[in-house]
Design a protein around this motif. Structure first.
Motif, PDB file in Angstrom:
ATOM      1  N   ASP A 124      33.887  47.241  30.943  1.00 49.86           N
ATOM      2  CA  ASP A 124      34.397  47.726  29.661  1.00 49.86           C
ATOM      3  C   ASP A 124      34.435  46.620  28.611  1.00 49.86           C
ATOM      4  O   ASP A 124      34.331  46.888  27.421  1.00 49.86           O
ATOM      5  N   GLU A 125      34.607  45.383  29.057  1.00 46.04           N
ATOM      6  CA  GLU A 125      34.694  44.258  28.136  1.00 46.04           C
ATOM      7  C   GLU A 125      33.369  43.494  28.037  1.00 46.04           C
ATOM      8  O   GLU A 125      33.312  42.408  27.493  1.00 46.04           O
ATOM      9  N   ASP A 126      32.299  44.086  28.577  1.00 43.67           N
ATOM     10  CA  ASP A 126      30.953  43.519  28.525  1.00 43.67           C
ATOM     11  C   ASP A 126      30.881  42.115  29.159  1.00 43.67           C
ATOM     12  O   ASP A 126      30.180  41.251  28.667  1.00 43.67           O
ATOM     13  N   ARG A 127      31.657  41.910  30.210  1.00 44.00           N
ATOM     14  CA  ARG A 127      31.606  40.644  30.939  1.00 44.00           C
ATOM     15  C   ARG A 127      30.557  40.729  32.027  1.00 44.00           C
ATOM     16  O   ARG A 127      30.201  41.803  32.482  1.00 44.00           O
ATOM     17  N   ARG A 128      30.110  39.573  32.481  1.00 46.72           N
ATOM     18  CA  ARG A 128      29.122  39.516  33.558  1.00 46.72           C
ATOM     19  C   ARG A 128      29.803  39.505  34.915  1.00 46.72           C
ATOM     20  O   ARG A 128      30.918  39.018  35.061  1.00 46.72           O
ATOM     21  N   GLY A 129      29.126  40.007  35.907  1.00 43.91           N
ATOM     22  CA  GLY A 129      29.577  39.933  37.279  1.00 43.91           C
ATOM     23  C   GLY A 129      28.973  38.701  37.938  1.00 43.91           C
ATOM     24  O   GLY A 129      28.544  37.776  37.268  1.00 43.91           O
ATOM     25  N   TYR A 130      28.905  38.723  39.240  1.00 42.23           N
ATOM     26  CA  TYR A 130      28.219  37.655  39.959  1.00 42.23           C
ATOM     27  C   TYR A 130      27.510  38.243  41.159  1.00 42.23           C
ATOM     28  O   TYR A 130      27.764  39.341  41.560  1.00 42.23           O
ATOM     29  N   MET A 136      39.196  46.737  55.557  1.00 41.36           N
ATOM     30  CA  MET A 136      40.627  46.594  55.661  1.00 41.36           C
ATOM     31  C   MET A 136      41.237  46.080  54.355  1.00 41.36           C
ATOM     32  O   MET A 136      42.302  46.485  53.984  1.00 41.36           O
ATOM     33  N   ASN A 137      40.544  45.133  53.762  1.00 46.30           N
ATOM     34  CA  ASN A 137      41.058  44.517  52.543  1.00 46.30           C
ATOM     35  C   ASN A 137      39.880  43.932  51.792  1.00 46.30           C
ATOM     36  O   ASN A 137      38.734  44.151  52.139  1.00 46.30           O
ATOM     37  N   GLY A 138      40.126  43.183  50.776  1.00 46.79           N
ATOM     38  CA  GLY A 138      39.062  42.538  50.025  1.00 46.79           C
ATOM     39  C   GLY A 138      39.481  41.133  49.663  1.00 46.79           C
ATOM     40  O   GLY A 138      40.529  40.662  50.101  1.00 46.79           O
ATOM     41  N   GLY A 139      38.687  40.500  48.889  1.00 48.96           N
ATOM     42  CA  GLY A 139      38.974  39.129  48.504  1.00 48.96           C
ATOM     43  C   GLY A 139      39.717  38.992  47.194  1.00 48.96           C
ATOM     44  O   GLY A 139      39.710  37.929  46.589  1.00 48.96           O
ATOM     45  N   TRP A 140      40.365  40.054  46.751  1.00 54.13           N
ATOM     46  CA  TRP A 140      40.959  40.044  45.410  1.00 54.13           C
ATOM     47  C   TRP A 140      42.397  39.545  45.380  1.00 54.13           C
ATOM     48  O   TRP A 140      42.971  39.421  44.326  1.00 54.13           O
ATOM     49  N   THR A 141      43.022  39.317  46.472  1.00 57.03           N
ATOM     50  CA  THR A 141      44.427  38.929  46.596  1.00 57.03           C
ATOM     51  C   THR A 141      45.336  40.085  46.156  1.00 57.03           C
ATOM     52  O   THR A 141      44.863  41.110  45.677  1.00 57.03           O
ATOM     53  N   ARG A 142      46.621  39.887  46.293  1.00 52.94           N
ATOM     54  CA  ARG A 142      47.572  40.941  45.920  1.00 52.94           C
ATOM     55  C   ARG A 142      47.768  41.049  44.410  1.00 52.94           C
ATOM     56  O   ARG A 142      48.400  42.005  43.953  1.00 52.94           O
ATOM     57  N   MET A 166      30.803  43.402  40.380  1.00 51.33           N
ATOM     58  CA  MET A 166      31.413  43.445  39.061  1.00 51.33           C
ATOM     59  C   MET A 166      32.614  44.368  39.104  1.00 51.33           C
ATOM     60  O   MET A 166      32.582  45.402  39.763  1.00 51.33           O
ATOM     61  N   ARG A 167      33.657  43.991  38.426  1.00 50.60           N
ATOM     62  CA  ARG A 167      34.839  44.849  38.319  1.00 50.60           C
ATOM     63  C   ARG A 167      34.611  45.867  37.204  1.00 50.60           C
ATOM     64  O   ARG A 167      33.996  45.566  36.182  1.00 50.60           O
ATOM     65  N   PHE A 168      35.140  47.073  37.387  1.00 49.00           N
ATOM     66  CA  PHE A 168      35.000  48.093  36.348  1.00 49.00           C
ATOM     67  C   PHE A 168      35.613  47.626  35.038  1.00 49.00           C
ATOM     68  O   PHE A 168      35.057  47.858  33.967  1.00 49.00           O
TER      69      PHE A 168
END
Length: 125
Positions: free
Chosen positions: A119-125, A1-7, A113-115
């Protein structure tokens, strides 16, 4: 239904209990048999993994749709504390109230990880 990313990241996701209930009912009417959602705190509009945050949505979906679909919460994300009992607090509370029919599991190797972070070579969790 939704995710944890907020609006901030998903401007049109349902975050209030009434919005989630309405979307869930619409999905069930067109054939959904499973409803998974993240609960949000009504005051802060941020994801909340408390029984109190999940309860009105569970009750609203049940009141409108009965048992036409399985409804289940998410597992709280607690980086650094994957075995913490608080991760499953909402599921335990909902089960004790007789509302939990199905629940997710954490196989221990889930990575997010966000797409845009890739692109910015950041780590996910």
């Amino acid at each position: 239904m939704n995710g944890g990313w907020t609006r901030n990241r998903q401007p049109l996701i349902p975050v209030t209990s009434d919005e989630i209930i309405a979307d869930a009912i619409d999905c069930i009417k067109i054939g959904a048999s499973i409803v998974h959602f993240h609960a949000y705190d009504a005051a802060t509009r941020r994801q909340s993994d408390s029984v109190a945050s999940y309860l009105p949505t569970f009750e609203g979906i049940r009141a409108a749709a009965g048992s036409k679909a399985l409804v289940y919460p998410t597992i709280a994300q607690m980086p650094g504390a994957p075995e913490s009992p608080e991760r499953y607090g909402a599921m335990t509370g909902l089960a004790e109230l007789g509302l939990l029919e199905w629940a997710p599991i954490d196989p221990g190797t889930v990575n997010f990880m966000r797409f845009s972070d890739m692109d910015e070579d950041r780590r996910g969790y």
